[in-house]
Design an enzyme around this catalytic site. Structure first.
Site: not given
Ligand SMILES: [Zn+2]
Lengths: 209, 611
Positions: B176, B77
């Site tokens: 998120e 990521k």
């Protein structure tokens, strides 16, 4: 928004509504901020009411609500909610709201004008610039002067805001273009004072480290 | 919450994390995590690819990290949507093996093949997709994927690409912390102002939201996409490697297996220190033993600079949200690293209130993504997220100065229009350079893309009028359209992304992976059909020795034999329908036998005798 609009989907007359009253499909949104919010073009607005309308319209127009709809409606929803968000940003802030109305009325609102020193502030600004210079060169003795300038300008800013509010009321009652010219002058003055205040606060923050 | 399951196709929520990834869905009782084949809810974001191209993801891949470090990738990521210049720090700390040609698009070398970061992420997503399909017993093709709130356009685009390569239609990218607030707001609070502090494996986000009768309005967000638990691991790793060298007289730094063993030992010690005041970092490697006690006090001192780096963004976020710490009703903690006591203390001091820690910090983001998935499929109608763009968007003007068009923390979708014209007579195109960031000069911001307004009719300078609309959609991704104001027609634009894959590249990867995914799905169904056949055949075999078998007529017995033979004939075919069909047939003809066996058992029980 003209009253004889017809639905893109079922071709029936829809008046000024965002959704077709017959087939319920979302229509191409109006681009005017006040029109989208369904409000009269007033400079004084009740921001609580504005927020409630924003939430209500968001529930109706947000792309999340159109995931399973046709391509056309998805596009209208994206357009509508981006205009809605832009509109809310502008209308909830009195200064941006006034700027929007001015621009809609064909007034130029240039950034440069904020450089012109309002005459009544000339002397104060001159002294302030000296103090700022001193602070920048590392001389902390100008701190008290900057702090008092910070107070002064904050007070002036509040005063200007009260003045703006009064001018807003006058315009809302009269729709007089003359008042808009005055409002533009007040906005420029406000911008100038705000810039000064920002500069003073930045300098105080840097000096404090 | 009002849930109304009108749709049949399931949309899953995915938390594609630096360290772990999870999939979740919403049912009538609330959001649930979908477990993997090994029963674990967390799928470690580790991918290992064998020389024959076999892909292993998750816990099994984490084991391979030690024995096959050269073929195994973790923390990918950190590379999503980034360029070679951005990741120099990462390259010092992570064992990424870059292939040549990484100047334009990053390429990881695994054996003799190269993979872009979105392709590796796609393998993780494909695993989650398969887990969900196994769980539901039906194909899954739509998902909501979460990204750090502070992800820029290129990082978001890369995540979306990964989804497409994995065969998923990405209905929405959700930030998120915002997703976490949705899961939190579901069972805790309907109104008020909350802050979400999200310290994950590789990224840090802080968001402040206003909750108002089902509307989740983000007021401001801030963060650092280069800050997380990984940084703590790397710090401890460096210290431990030095210590090991002092003790063994051997520098393990160049030995990837050794490094991974030390890394695992320090991570385990770190995790234990959240619950006990002292622990051992211990490992055994090639006959050598290493053991070092570490006190939480020392640990806190070591990691304090990392924890401090989260506080600046928090202060900026509070300021941008236009609130004071006292006006924030709750602080919600998200991400595995918020288990660290020092992190909790730092947050408590800054916000002057005790943070909420009762939600599982590893799961809350995925659970929130599942709620958002249900919102998008229309199953939940009374909740709505209003998110913001984390970074300002601007264009390059004279002298390399940025002219801001959309300011950070603007609610999305957000748009801005700008008119462009030509500077010289007969000029045919205008190049627009779009950047993201807060700085004054182009060079200090992140280049996003160059848009070329092509095929402008030749005319004197300044006469052309092309209006360009910049629109940041609900995913936080930029869309650009242009219109010629003289003709009113759409104007063509040529987009050159500064980082990341072109559309053609993504298409090609999708094609390759789609074929593979189809094949995988097929294979799995065939495998499952054979397992079912095995079970039936074994049961029938056992029944043949039963008294009840001999009570059947000859016809019944030969029908059974025929059905068995027919099943065995198709057993090795690649068509699962065929196998399932014969399974069913055998089931049918043995029905009477099963009944008889049941009756014998009952009779036997009544007589009190064993059969
Ligand atoms: Zn209609």
């Amino acid at each position: 928004m003209s009253a004889n609009r017809t639905c893109w989907q079922c071709a029936q007359s829809i008046g000024a509504s965002l959704f077709c009253p017959h087939c319920k499909s979302l229509q191409p949104p109006p681009s005017g901020y006040y029109t989208l919010f369904g409000l009269d073009r007033k400079l004084n607005l009740n921001t609580n009411e504005l927020q409630q309308r924003f939430y209500d319209l968001s529930r109706q127009l947000h792309p999340d609500r159109f995931m399973r709809k046709s391509e056309a409606e998805r596009q209208y929803s994206l357009d509508a909610s981006s205009i809605l968000n832009d509109a809310y940003r502008a209308l909830k802030d009195p200064v941006k709201r006034a700027q929007y109305v001015l621009s809609q009325e064909g007034f130029e609102i240039g950034e440069q004008r904020s450089k012109d020193v309002p005459p009544e502030l000339l002397e104060e600004v001159f002294e302030l610039n000296m103090a700022l210079e001193e602070m920048r060169s590392g001389d902390d003795s100008a701190r008290p002067q900057l702090e008092s300038a910070q107070n002064n300008f904050t007070n002036t800013l509040n005063e200007v805001d009260r003045q703006l509010e009064a001018q807003f009321r006058t315009y809302d009652e009269s729709s007089n273009r003359e008042v808009l010219t005055r409002i533009r002058g007040t906005l420029n003055r406000r911008k100038y004072i705000q810039n000064l205040l920002d500069e003073v606060q930045d300098q105080l923050a840097v000096g404090a480290q | 919450m009002n849930i109304d399951f009108g749709t049949t196709e399931k949309v899953i929520g995915i938390d594609l994390g630096t360290t772990n990834s999870l999939a979740a869905f919403l049912d009538l009782t609330g959001p649930k995590i979908i477990p993997g084949a090994d029963g674990d809810k967390l799928v470690p974001s580790v991918v290992s690819i064998s020389p024959s191209g076999e892909v292993v993801v998750g816990n099994a891949a984490r084991e391979l990290l030690i024995t096959q470090p050269g073929r195994t990738v973790y923390s990918v990521k950190r590379l999503m949507g980034r360029g070679l210049d951005d990741i120099q720090e990462e390259l010092k700390l992570f064992p990424f093996h870059l292939a040549s040609g990484s100047e334009s698009v990053l390429q990881l070398q695994i054996g003799d093949r190269t993979y872009t970061p979105p392709e590796i992420s796609a393998l993780i997503l494909r695993q989650l997709k398969q887990n969900a399909e196994a769980y539901f017993g039906e194909p899954v093709s739509k998902a909501v994927i979460t990204v750090p709130a502070y992800f820029n356009d290129a990082q978001r685009q890369a995540t979306k690409d990964a989804g497409r390569i994995a065969g998923l239609e990405v209905l929405r990218l959700v930030n998120e912390p915002t997703a976490a607030s949705l899961a939190y707001g579901l069972d805790k609070r309907e109104n008020g102002t909350i802050a979400v502090y999200d310290l994950g494996g590789g990224t840090f986000d802080i968001s402040i939201l206003k909750l108002h009768d089902g509307i989740f309005e983000v007021l401001a967000t801030n963060g650092d996409t280069h800050l997380g638990g990984d940084d703590i691991d790397n710090l401890l790793l460096r210290i431990a490697l030095e210590d090991v060298q002092g003790e063994w007289g051997e520098d393990l730094a160049g030995d990837s297996e050794g490094v991974q063993r030390v890394r695992r030992a320090v991570i385990q010690a770190k995790e234990r220190l959240s619950f006990v005041p002292f622990t051992d970092i211990s490992l055994e490697y090639r006959g050598n033993k290493y053991q070092r006690e570490i006190q939480r006090e020392l640990f806190d001192k070591l990691i304090a600079p990392i924890v401090d780096r989260t506080l600046g963004p928090c202060r900026d976020c509070i300021k941008d949200a236009g609130v004071t710490p006292e006006q924030i009703d709750e602080v919600v903690m998200v991400g595995g690293s918020t288990r660290i006591p020092l992190v909790r203390t730092a947050v408590e001091n800054l916000f002057r209130s005790k943070p909420h820690t009762e939600l599982n910090p590893d799961e809350v983001v995925a659970l929130g993504a599942a709620v958002q998935a249900a919102i998008l499929s229309g199953d939940v109608a009374d909740k709505l997220l209003l998110d913001v763009t984390p970074l300002s968007l601007g264009i390059e003007t004279m002298g390399g100065v940025v002219s801001k068009l959309i300011h950070r923390n603007s609610t999305i979708p957000a748009s801005a229009t700008e008119s462009f014209t030509t500077g010289v007579d007969g000029q045919r195109n205008v190049l627009i350079h779009v950047v993201q960031g807060e700085r004054e000069l182009v060079k200090d911001n992140r280049s996003l893309a160059r848009f070329d307004l092509k095929d402008i009719d030749p005319m004197p300078a300044g006469l052309a009028r092309i209006e360009v609309r910049f629109l940041i959609d609900a995913n936080g991704i930029l869309n650009v359209t242009a219109r010629d104001l003289r003709t009113g027609k759409e104007h063509s634009i040529d987009v050159k992304p500064s980082y990341g894959l072109t559309d053609e590249q993504v298409e090609k990867m999708i094609q390759e992976s789609f074929e593979k995914a189809e094949q995988d799905f097929q294979e799995r169904q065939v495998r499952e059909a054979r397992v079912e056949a095995d079970t039936i055949l074994a049961a029938v075999e056992k029944a043949r020795r039963h008294d009840a078998y001999f009570e059947l007529s000859d016809d019944e017995r030969s029908a059974m034999d025929r059905a068995i033979n027919e099943l065995l004939l198709v057993y090795h075919s690649e068509d699962h329908h065929l196998i399932l069909n014969k399974n069913e047939q055998l089931n049918q003809v043995t029905m009477k036998l099963a009944e008889n066996m049941m009756n014998t058992a009952v009779r036997g029980a009544l007589k009190g005798t064993k059969i």
